[in-house]
Scaffold this active site. Structure first.
Site, PDB file in Angstrom:
ATOM      1  N   ASP A 114       0.829  -1.196   0.000  1.00 52.38           N
ATOM      2  CA  ASP A 114       0.000   0.000   0.000  1.00 52.38           C
ATOM      3  C   ASP A 114       0.873   1.258   0.000  1.00 52.38           C
ATOM      4  O   ASP A 114       1.958   1.263   0.566  1.00 52.38           O
ATOM      5  CB  ASP A 114      -0.875  -0.031   1.261  1.00 52.38           C
ATOM      6  CG  ASP A 114      -1.918   1.049   1.295  1.00 52.38           C
ATOM      7  OD1 ASP A 114      -2.842   0.986   0.468  1.00 52.38           O
ATOM      8  OD2 ASP A 114      -1.823   1.946   2.155  1.00 52.38           O
ATOM      9  N   GLU A 123       0.953  -0.294  -4.852  1.00 53.82           N
ATOM     10  CA  GLU A 123      -0.151   0.601  -5.195  1.00 53.82           C
ATOM     11  C   GLU A 123       0.364   2.032  -5.233  1.00 53.82           C
ATOM     12  O   GLU A 123       1.043   2.489  -4.313  1.00 53.82           O
ATOM     13  CB  GLU A 123      -1.262   0.464  -4.156  1.00 53.82           C
ATOM     14  CG  GLU A 123      -2.395   1.455  -4.320  1.00 53.82           C
ATOM     15  CD  GLU A 123      -2.287   2.659  -3.382  1.00 53.82           C
ATOM     16  OE1 GLU A 123      -2.923   3.678  -3.695  1.00 53.82           O
ATOM     17  OE2 GLU A 123      -1.575   2.616  -2.372  1.00 53.82           O
TER      18      GLU A 123
END
Length: 177
Positions: free
Chosen positions: A147, A171
């Site tokens: 993330d 991401e």
């Protein structure tokens, strides 16, 4: 259905309001909202017995703080329990300013904050690499979805991936809402 892998939310212990996995409290403990450490091992084993893979979401950039104005790291945060383990408070105001993106907090004045981890600190870097190596090993994880990759300096990632020893994908969100 032909699935070959499953991808699950972060499994680490979260702040009380962080039922979803993205408000890390202690990297070395599991989020009991998702089950026990034994449950995660059983899931991994069951997938592997079926020839499937386990991908886990991980968060390096931040920890959660529903009361950000009162944020004081302590022993509840495990290895990252000192103020110098975090960047001083500032909000990201310009997502095109990479220094700001890497060193300021995600959030807004009246809402919960994602307190930025100081990944320039040698201690924090050692802890993150140790943690990810241990997480992958303990639970037989086959891949990681990382993330908020762009919120951590680029030079951090090659050794992180090496420490993990598994497939990693990151991401990156830029622009839009």
């Amino acid at each position: 259905m032909g699935f070959t892998a499953i991808w699950i939310s972060p499994v680490v212990e979260n702040e009380e309001d962080g039922y979803h996995g993205y408000y890390t409290l202690n990297h070395d403990k599991v989020n009991l909202n998702f089950g026990t450490a034994e449950d995660l091992k059983a899931l991994s084993n069951a997938l592997h017995e079926r020839g499937m893979y386990l991908m886990v979401d991980v968060v390096v950039n931040h920890v959660g703080s529903p009361r950000w104005r009162e944020f004081r790291p302590d022993e509840r945060y495990g290895a990252l329990s000192e103020p110098e383990d975090y960047h001083p408070h500032c909000w990201i105001e310009n997502y095109d300013n990479q220094t700001e993106v890497e060193q300021c907090w995600i959030g807004e004045d009246q809402r919960e904050a994602l307190v930025d981890v100081n990944t320039e600190s040698p201690k924090v870097v050692r802890e993150m690499y140790r943690w990810i190596r241990q997480l992958v090993s303990d639970y037989g994880i086959d891949g990681l979805r990382v993330d908020t990759v762009k919120h951590v300096r680029k030079t951090f990632w090659p050794a992180f991936e090496e420490a993990a020893g598994v497939f990693c994908t990151g991401e990156v969100l830029h622009g839009g809402s």
